[in-house]
Design a protein around this motif. Structure first.
Motif, PDB file in Angstrom:
ATOM      1  N   SER A  40       0.814  -1.214   0.000  1.00  0.00           N
ATOM      2  CA  SER A  40       0.000   0.000   0.000  1.00  0.00           C
ATOM      3  C   SER A  40       0.851   1.270   0.000  1.00  0.00           C
ATOM      4  O   SER A  40       0.482   2.285  -0.601  1.00  0.00           O
ATOM      5  CB  SER A  40      -0.930   0.003   1.208  1.00  0.00           C
ATOM      6  OG  SER A  40      -0.201  -0.073   2.415  1.00  0.00           O
ATOM      7  N   ALA A  41       2.011   1.207   0.636  1.00  0.00           N
ATOM      8  CA  ALA A  41       2.883   2.389   0.662  1.00  0.00           C
ATOM      9  C   ALA A  41       3.387   2.728  -0.737  1.00  0.00           C
ATOM     10  O   ALA A  41       3.499   3.913  -1.100  1.00  0.00           O
ATOM     11  CB  ALA A  41       4.052   2.150   1.609  1.00  0.00           C
TER      12      ALA A  41
ATOM     13  N   ASP B 293       0.652   4.299  -2.761  1.00  0.00           N
ATOM     14  CA  ASP B 293       0.519   5.707  -2.388  1.00  0.00           C
ATOM     15  C   ASP B 293       1.576   6.567  -3.074  1.00  0.00           C
ATOM     16  O   ASP B 293       1.285   7.704  -3.481  1.00  0.00           O
ATOM     17  CB  ASP B 293       0.643   5.872  -0.869  1.00  0.00           C
ATOM     18  CG  ASP B 293      -0.554   5.305  -0.114  1.00  0.00           C
ATOM     19  OD1 ASP B 293      -1.613   5.126  -0.743  1.00  0.00           O
ATOM     20  OD2 ASP B 293      -0.417   5.041   1.098  1.00  0.00           O
ATOM     21  N   ARG B 294       2.788   6.049  -3.223  1.00  0.00           N
ATOM     22  CA  ARG B 294       3.847   6.810  -3.894  1.00  0.00           C
ATOM     23  C   ARG B 294       3.504   7.040  -5.360  1.00  0.00           C
ATOM     24  O   ARG B 294       3.710   8.138  -5.890  1.00  0.00           O
ATOM     25  CB  ARG B 294       5.183   6.075  -3.767  1.00  0.00           C
ATOM     26  CG  ARG B 294       5.769   6.047  -2.366  1.00  0.00           C
ATOM     27  CD  ARG B 294       7.046   5.221  -2.323  1.00  0.00           C
ATOM     28  NE  ARG B 294       8.124   5.846  -3.084  1.00  0.00           N
ATOM     29  CZ  ARG B 294       9.293   5.242  -3.359  1.00  0.00           C
ATOM     30  NH1 ARG B 294       9.501   3.982  -2.938  1.00  0.00           N
ATOM     31  NH2 ARG B 294      10.221   5.880  -4.045  1.00  0.00           N
TER      32      ARG B 294
END
Length: 474
Positions: free
Chosen positions: A8-9, A12-13
């Motif tokens: 998920s990180a 997001d990027r």
């Protein structure tokens, strides 16, 4: 190899590059990006990115290359070989170019237009028309297909006979490489003999070597007159002989020569509202041919009449009608363009986009018809297409009493017969639709080992981390 799921990180990027409003994650929002027109391929993705600039495309690919994230470029999603659809791993990100839709410049004096990848083909046509020019790529999907997809697949269409494939109508391209580097190859030169022609590396590569973000398109003078006619004939042999007459009389002004079977006319008139057979009585085969004159409307009409008269005198043509109005002109072309779409109304359709040398088209149709009906009695061959350049869409509708799923389960068996005949006649398994996923395993049947090896070397050189449209073409 399937792509691993994205954290998920990292999602997001990627989303931060284009802004949350242009990073689609909701299942309903991304659903339309995951299937293609024939409903043969269904993918999964955690994210659809819709960049609004070349800089954003560059940043996306730079991050993707650093993190080994697979990127699937997508234009208007009109491709029919699955080249624009991600796999089922859920680890591939779709890169939609639809927001890069500006026509940056148009120069009538030099017959050029610089269009971004997301420009819809119909809009490019309109922009050229506004300056009394023509961009002659003509496709049934012109209202939704986009310039980037057209270039990436080297699309053909009904204008190839006179103007060539898309590749012949591109002077330069702008491409974002797998590393995020941007190559500005938007040159307007018609002659530039300075080393390797990198433009042609990316055209037809289906997004596996780089992402095309803009192109210099070659325009042509708009015809001052166009005339189209539909004639009835007994066979593809007669149609081929009639083509020789049309080609001799019209030369470069013969801009289309389309072969249609009786079943095609029957199915279109059955399912397309307002459509009707333009001829007084049914014929086994039909040809639609178009003349585009740079002199006058009367010149185009007279050329059509001369071609028809000679075909009639030679005993090749049994009947015919020439469009007498713009409405009738459009109605004739509507019959032709509807051939692919209406087949779904008759159940399952096994489809092939093949080409053989033009002189071999009648033999191909005869042999393929015999082979597929021998394998599956009751199936309905539906061959049509661009006789002038040897490209036939060899589709077969299911037997009327057969279950659709059972019929489509025989796709590979039927295709093996068709492609074997194509191979014996010196043809190709893909004339204008590309390879994508559908024909990837078949590529070795038409490419030598050294050709496949050279293609793999190109892929390794341009995309060493394998992030660009993995699993497509190779």
């Amino acid at each position: 190899m399937k792509s691993p799921p994205l954290e998920s990180a990292l999602i997001d990027r990627f989303a931060a590059i284009v802004g949350t409003g242009h990073a689609l994650r909701d299942a309903d929002a991304v659903g339309g990006f995951l299937i293609e027109p024939r409903d043969k391929f269904h993918g999964l993705t955690p994210l659809v990115l819709r960049p609004g600039s070349v800089d954003e495309v560059s940043a996306i690919l730079r991050l993707a290359n650093e993190t080994r994230t697979a990127i699937v470029p997508q234009g208007g999603n009109t491709g029919v070989v699955g080249g624009q659809v991600p796999d089922r791993s859920g680890g591939q990100v779709i890169l939609s170019l639809s927001r890069l839709n500006a026509i940056r410049s148009i120069e009538p004096a030099e017959n050029t237009m610089v269009a971004e990848a997301g420009v819809i083909l119909a809009d490019a046509h309109a922009a050229a028309d506004d300056v009394d020019r023509l961009f002659p790529v003509s496709l049934a999907s012109e209202g939704s297909c986009q310039i980037g997809g057209i270039l990436s697949t080297n699309a053909g269409g009904t204008g190839v006979l006179a103007y060539g494939n898309t590749r012949a109508l591109v002077l330069g391209v702008e491409v974002v490489l797998a590393t995020g580097e941007v190559w500005d190859g938007l040159r307007r030169l018609r002659k530039d003999n300075t080393g390797y022609d990198l433009r042609d590396v990316f055209i037809g590569a289906e997004g596996t070597l780089g992402v095309i973000t803009a192109a210099v398109l070659r325009l042509v003078p708009k015809p001052l007159g166009q005339s189209v006619a539909i004639v009835g004939l007994k066979s593809p042999v007669a149609a081929l002989a009639f083509f020789a007459i049309a080609d001799r009389i019209a030369g470069g002004s013969l801009t289309a020569f389309e072969l249609m079977p009786r079943i095609g006319i029957e199915v279109v008139t059955k399912h397309l509202p307002g459509a009707r057979d333009p001829l007084a009585s049914p014929h086994d085969w039909y040809v639609l041919f178009e003349i585009s004159s740079l002199r006058a409307e009367a010149d185009a009409a007279a050329t059509v009449e001369a071609i028809f008269a000679e075909g009639l005198e030679a005993g090749l043509v049994d009947d015919g009608v020439q469009a007498q109005s713009l409405e009738q002109f459009r109605a004739f072309w509507r019959l032709r363009h509807a051939l692919s779409e209406v087949q779904k109304e008759e159940g399952g359709s096994i489809k092939h986009d093949v080409a053989v040398p033009r002189a071999k088209v009648p033999a191909f149709i005869e042999q393929a018809n015999a082979a597929v009906t021998g394998l599956m009695p009751g199936c309905r061959p539906f061959p049509f297409g661009h006789l002038g350049d040897g490209n036939i869409h060899y589709n077969i509708s299911q037997p009327t009493e057969m279950d659709k799923a059972d019929y489509l389960a025989r796709w590979d068996d039927v295709s093996a017969l068709v492609y074997a005949i194509v191979g014996r006649l010196g043809g190709t398994i893909s004339a204008e639709h590309g390879i994508g996923q559908l024909k990837r395993a078949l590529l070795k049947s038409v490419k030598s080992p050294i050709e496949i090896d050279l293609m793999r070397r190109l892929k390794a050189a341009f995309d060493p981390n394998g992030i660009l449209n993995p699993g497509k073409v190779l």
